[in-house]
Design a protein around this motif. Structure first.
Motif, PDB file in Angstrom:
ATOM      1  N   UNK B 128     -24.714  50.961  -4.729  1.00 17.63           N
ATOM      2  CA  UNK B 128     -25.254  52.307  -4.979  1.00 17.63           C
ATOM      3  C   UNK B 128     -26.462  52.325  -5.913  1.00 17.63           C
ATOM      4  N   UNK B 129     -26.905  51.155  -6.364  1.00 15.91           N
ATOM      5  CA  UNK B 129     -28.115  51.106  -7.193  1.00 15.91           C
ATOM      6  C   UNK B 129     -27.917  51.605  -8.613  1.00 15.91           C
ATOM      7  N   UNK B 130     -26.669  51.914  -8.967  1.00 19.86           N
ATOM      8  CA  UNK B 130     -26.411  52.446 -10.311  1.00 19.86           C
ATOM      9  C   UNK B 130     -25.757  51.385 -11.184  1.00 19.86           C
ATOM     10  N   UNK B 131     -25.995  51.468 -12.483  1.00 22.10           N
ATOM     11  CA  UNK B 131     -25.351  50.539 -13.416  1.00 22.10           C
ATOM     12  C   UNK B 131     -25.778  49.117 -13.139  1.00 22.10           C
ATOM     13  N   UNK B 132     -24.865  48.174 -13.380  1.00 22.68           N
ATOM     14  CA  UNK B 132     -25.185  46.765 -13.199  1.00 22.68           C
ATOM     15  C   UNK B 132     -24.057  46.041 -12.484  1.00 22.68           C
ATOM     16  N   UNK B 133     -24.415  44.958 -11.834  1.00 16.19           N
ATOM     17  CA  UNK B 133     -23.402  44.069 -11.274  1.00 16.19           C
ATOM     18  C   UNK B 133     -22.757  43.261 -12.396  1.00 16.19           C
ATOM     19  N   UNK B 134     -21.546  42.813 -12.165  1.00 18.99           N
ATOM     20  CA  UNK B 134     -20.971  41.786 -13.031  1.00 18.99           C
ATOM     21  C   UNK B 134     -21.701  40.461 -12.728  1.00 18.99           C
ATOM     22  N   UNK B 135     -21.749  39.573 -13.731  1.00 22.73           N
ATOM     23  CA  UNK B 135     -22.345  38.261 -13.438  1.00 22.73           C
ATOM     24  C   UNK B 135     -21.406  37.390 -12.593  1.00 22.73           C
ATOM     25  N   UNK B 136     -20.140  37.781 -12.525  1.00 19.99           N
ATOM     26  CA  UNK B 136     -19.161  37.026 -11.732  1.00 19.99           C
ATOM     27  C   UNK B 136     -18.677  37.899 -10.585  1.00 19.99           C
ATOM     28  N   UNK B 137     -17.995  37.277  -9.635  1.00 28.40           N
ATOM     29  CA  UNK B 137     -17.494  38.029  -8.491  1.00 28.40           C
ATOM     30  C   UNK B 137     -15.994  37.846  -8.331  1.00 28.40           C
ATOM     31  N   UNK B 138     -15.461  38.511  -7.313  1.00 27.44           N
ATOM     32  CA  UNK B 138     -14.020  38.440  -7.082  1.00 27.44           C
ATOM     33  C   UNK B 138     -13.541  36.998  -6.951  1.00 27.44           C
ATOM     34  N   UNK B 139     -14.343  36.156  -6.299  1.00 24.58           N
ATOM     35  CA  UNK B 139     -13.917  34.782  -6.062  1.00 24.58           C
ATOM     36  C   UNK B 139     -13.727  34.013  -7.380  1.00 24.58           C
ATOM     37  N   UNK B 140     -14.452  34.425  -8.423  1.00 22.93           N
ATOM     38  CA  UNK B 140     -14.275  33.765  -9.722  1.00 22.93           C
ATOM     39  C   UNK B 140     -12.956  34.157 -10.384  1.00 22.93           C
ATOM     40  N   UNK B 141     -12.523  35.361 -10.125  1.00 24.80           N
ATOM     41  CA  UNK B 141     -11.339  35.878 -10.817  1.00 24.80           C
ATOM     42  C   UNK B 141     -10.073  35.678  -9.990  1.00 24.80           C
ATOM     43  N   UNK B 142     -10.247  35.580  -8.680  1.00 23.52           N
ATOM     44  CA  UNK B 142      -9.080  35.508  -7.796  1.00 23.52           C
ATOM     45  C   UNK B 142      -8.047  34.458  -8.208  1.00 23.52           C
ATOM     46  N   UNK B 143      -8.475  33.215  -8.523  1.00 27.49           N
ATOM     47  CA  UNK B 143      -7.444  32.228  -8.887  1.00 27.49           C
ATOM     48  C   UNK B 143      -6.617  32.670 -10.095  1.00 27.49           C
ATOM     49  N   UNK B 144      -7.246  33.417 -10.989  1.00 30.80           N
ATOM     50  CA  UNK B 144      -6.518  33.875 -12.181  1.00 30.80           C
ATOM     51  C   UNK B 144      -5.601  35.045 -11.860  1.00 30.80           C
TER      52      UNK B 144
END
Ligand code: FAD
Ligand code: SF4
Lengths: 236, 569
Positions: B128-144
């Motif tokens: 949506x062009x608003x705010x910012x992305x996280x520097x990480x994505x779902x794939x980084x957090x999924x194992x946790x």
């Protein structure tokens, strides 16, 4: 009522008690009122600050004796004792109302002012305070202020006050052992929830969707330690 | 006074983030000091237990007080106001701040709604062009997330939804009667509904914790340890390892730093005797909750860190954001005169509706989910108020007195259905907390001042919530209660902070000029200081935050362990 504590009766005299007068609220003007006394010691996971606050509340007296008796008489009218599950006085309502009004600052003025309104109305109509008029006269007043759809501006303060007393009476009653019994409440006990009883579902013309049910817990396996395969499927 | 030992890690705060960091670091063999401002707490200890108590065990029958704002039996020691620990708000702004002061923090009484963020939730700016992305994505957090599911236990179902990921779930409990009415209504309205996802053990997960016995009182904390609290599930086992010292009633003022700018330990005050205490450590993990962590950092001023620790970017406290919320209720005539049986179930809902309009063209960004309430709960203060108000809908008079009221109470018991929406707001640089230069708490620590205003995004979202709730309640057979809030009340939008999902105050990013920590929660400005609470969130999805706090705290802990092994710390 027995809320795992002694059954005590408290008696308050408004006027000198005539020999042999009945020991219930509401009948004769100025008759004594008796109710079950509630405990003043509690233990249910309180912090030091909370214990301190409750000690202060129990030590504080806010209502006059006259006010307290008026509360008792009203509670008794709202939920009388002539019922197998007991009424307001059996459930110690005056003690509860006294405590909760001290506890909740915003109740103090409406209850005090409401009692004063009621007395002045009773004096105007029948020549004495609410507790010092006879029962038919008291009920005549209640009939005028008990229903919320009455539009009479003169009665408005009384209607609001009576609604408040009805709320406090019902909440005070339905949070006692007798109240839960009266309601039929079945919970607050260890159990294994396995869905709405079949006859209830049938009465409501509802059923569980089979696909949904398939996903739900098999209570016969609840004690078997959970394991999964690598695809996130439960295997136990 | 100074604690004798030099710890490998000092963890500040024992809530979701701090409990997880303590558990993981201790498990890896580190010596950990866990510093918690509140007292020790165990719901199984009878002197602290509020679960399985009847209403008359409280002289106020469970009514709320300033000391227990969510009711006298609620497990939280703390609330909207803390004696001796004020906060302030800037003129014309709003913020409500809920703080717990106890071992386990707010996880003792939280709702246990345990939702993973989805792939889209980490990359909202791309959408949506608003705010910012996280520097990480779902794939980084999924194992946790996977490990958290298995360690802690969460019921739910794998539905293969694109942005509400599957997990290692325990099976959910069957819906209650009012929930079946909602399911039918939602189906008719074309809105999806699924089993809820909550960290409650419907099935045994290990031999240390019990299995749920369906008392509906998770907000009182479970004496069987069958729901997730950081204390019962993470901290007790960590302490049992012998590698953790817990400093309770100990309030951290600041992180101390040495000549090279890195942390040497923390300065605290013992709340019992008001003595100062210093604890030394090789690393510091802040998990005092997003705003309290920001406060500690801002108060950690030194020659090396003159704007506060980690604040060279000026971003500590910035981008504070909370979930949006709105709610509505209805009277269900179909649920009058109910058969009475025990339908307590688990604490809270058995079903929910996740956001379902990702692809729709709407006048607001981002989504919300729906939480469903109702049922034959245990009476407490407030039960029986306006006992026969629904008579209005039946053409009968409201009010009266006498034994007939008993019938009214029973007629309407359990006939209410309610919906609460929880949505995603757009983080703003201009919404922030800072130190109030004029006010200190009773420990002499400068307090936070909040500056927060909603934008049109959130207000428009609330309008949509109201329309949705009306449609679903009516489709379920309900008669709407109360009036529909309009623009004059911001469509019933809750105040900032009121949903108690405050996040974003120390957000992570790759650019030290616009973020406070790196991808692992490590301060850009001090390599041995980490944030393990929701401060690091770049955006708070329409999912409640705690499962993500837990996953990220584990990830940060693994990073610390690895950095120590590599002698970088
Ligand atoms: C009623 C309620 C319902 C909720 N329901 C849900 C839900 O269903 N799902 C969900 O995901 N989230 C829910 N939440 C939010 C959830 O509780 C929080 O996201 C979570 O607890 C945050 O964890 P934390 O570790 O950041 O902080 P906390 O749990 O707040 O713990 C922080 C701890 O740090 C301590 N501390 C603070 N300052 C200091 C200091 N200076 N020195 C030492 N110690 C300090 C505090 O005393 C506290 O114990 C709910 C919250 C509430 C209140
Ligand atoms: S509902 Fe289950 S998990 Fe929650 S407090 Fe009761 S027994 Fe414990």
């Amino acid at each position: 009522m027995n809320m795992n504590r002694r059954e005590t009766l408290k008696s308050l005299l408004l006027a000198p008690l005539a020999a042999g007068a009945a020991a219930t609220a509401g009948c004769a003007p100025g008759a004594p009122v008796h109710w079950t006394e509630l405990p003043r010691e509690y233990s249910y996971g309180r912090t030091e600050a909370e214990q301190q606050r409750d000690r202060e509340l129990f030590a504080e007296s806010w209502f006059s004796e006259h006010e307290l008796v008026t509360i008792a008489v009203l509670c008794d009218i709202i939920l009388p004792s002539d019922h197998p599950n007991g009424g307001a006085l059996d459930a110690g309502l005056p003690d509860f109302v006294e405590f909760i009004v001290k506890d909740r600052e915003n109740l103090k003025l409406p209850v005090r002012g409401g009692i004063a309104w009621l007395d002045s109305y009773a004096v105007n109509e029948f020549g004495a305070d609410f507790v010092n008029i006879d029962e038919p006269q008291r009920l005549a007043i209640c009939d005028r202020i008990a229903w919320t759809d009455v539009e009479d501006p003169v009665l408005r303060p009384g209607i609001r006050f009576f609604s408040l007393m009805r709320d406090l009476t019902l909440t005070g009653y339905y949070t006692t052992e007798q109240g839960l019994l009266d309601l039929g409440y079945q919970g607050n006990v260890a159990n294994v929830w396995d869905g709405v009883p079949a006859e209830v579902l049938a009465r409501h013309g509802l059923q569980y969707e089979p696909e949904w049910l398939d996903k739900c817990v098999d209570q016969s396996r609840r004690d078997i330690i959970a394991t999964w395969d690598d695809d996130m499927n439960l295997t136990s | 006074m100074s604690a004798a030992e030099q710890y490998d890690a000092i963890v500040v705060g024992s809530g979701a983030g701090g409990g997880m960091a303590t558990w993981r670091l201790a498990q890896a063999g580190l010596r950990v000091a866990l510093v918690e401002a509140g007292p020790w707490y165990d719901p199984a200890d009878d002197s602290q237990r509020t679960q399985f108590r009847y209403p008359w065990e409280s002289p106020r029958r469970g009514a709320s007080t300033r000391l227990r704002p969510f009711g006298d039996f609620n497990a939280c020691i703390g609330g909207w106001e803390l004696d001796g620990e004020p906060f302030t708000t800037a003129p014309d702004t709003q913020f409500m701040w809920w703080r717990a002061r106890m071992l386990g923090g707010r996880t003792n009484h939280w709702g246990r709604i345990s939702l993973r963020f989805g792939p889209l939730d980490f990359k909202r700016r791309d959408i949506d062009g608003l705010g910012d992305n996280w520097p990480i994505g779902y794939e980084d957090v999924k194992p946790y997330y996977d490990e958290v599911d298995k360690l802690i236990g969460v019921f739910g179902t794998n539905e293969g939804l694109p942005n509400d990921p599957d997990g290692f779930f325990l099976p959910p409990p069957k819906p209650r009667l009012h929930e079946l009415y909602y399911i039918r209504g939602a189906r008719a309205a074309g809105v999806p509904v699924y089993p809820a996802r909550k960290s409650i053990l419907t099935k045994r997960i290990n031999n240390d914790r019990g299995v749920c016995i369906y008392c509906r009182q998770c907000d009182r904390a479970c004496s069987l340890h069958a729901d997730f609290s950081s204390s019962t599930v993470l901290i007790y086992p960590a302490v049992a390892s012998g590698r953790v010292d817990v400093y309770t009633n100990t309030m951290v003022r600041k992180v101390d730093t040495g000549p090279d700018g890195s942390a040497t330990g923390v300065s605290c005050i013992d709340r019992g005797n008001r003595q100062e205490l210093r604890i030394n450590g090789r690393s510091v993990v802040l998990a005092a909750s997003a705003c309290s962590t920001a406060r500690i950092l801002l108060n950690s001023i030194s020659t090396q860190h003159d704007a506060g620790l980690g604040n060279s970017s000026g971003h500590v406290g910035r981008y504070l954001h909370d979930s949006t919320g709105a709610s509505r209720a209805a009277f269900l005539p179909d649920l009058m005169d109910r058969d009475i049986y025990n339908e307590d179930g688990v604490g809270g809902m058995h079903i929910y509706t996740p956001w379902w309009l990702e692809d729709a063209n709407l006048d607001f960004a981002r989504g919300y989910h729906l939480e469903i309430g109702g049922g034959m709960g245990m009476p407490s203060y407030g039960f029986g108020f306006a006992a026969n108000q629904y008579n209005e809908f039946l053409g009968q008079r409201v009010g009266g007195y006498g034994n007939g009221l008993r019938d009214d109470v029973k007629r309407f018991y359990g006939s209410r259905l309610s919906i609460a929406c929880r949505g995603e707001s757009v983080p703003q640089y201009g919404n922030y907390c800072e130190l109030d230069p004029d006010v200190v708490d009773e420990w002499g620590i400068p307090v936070l001042r909040f500056n927060y205003r909603w934008t049109d995004q959130e207000i428009n979202q609330a309008r949509h919530m109201q329309d949705t709730m009306e449609e679903l309640l009516e489709a379920s057979g309900g008669i709407l209660l109360g009036s529909k809030p309009g623009p004059e009340r911001q469509y019933g939008l809750t105040q900032p902070g009121e949903i108690i999902h405050e996040v974003g105050t120390t957000r992570m990013g790759d650019d030290p000029a616009t973020s406070v920590t790196n991808r692992f929660g490590q301060l850009h400005d001090a390599s041995n200081v980490f944030v393990a609470d929701a401060g690091t969130f770049v955006s708070q999805a329409d999912k409640n935050p705690t499962w993500t706090i837990l996953a990220l705290a584990w990830r940060t802990s693994d990073y610390i362990i690895e950095q120590m092994q590599q002698r970088n710390l």
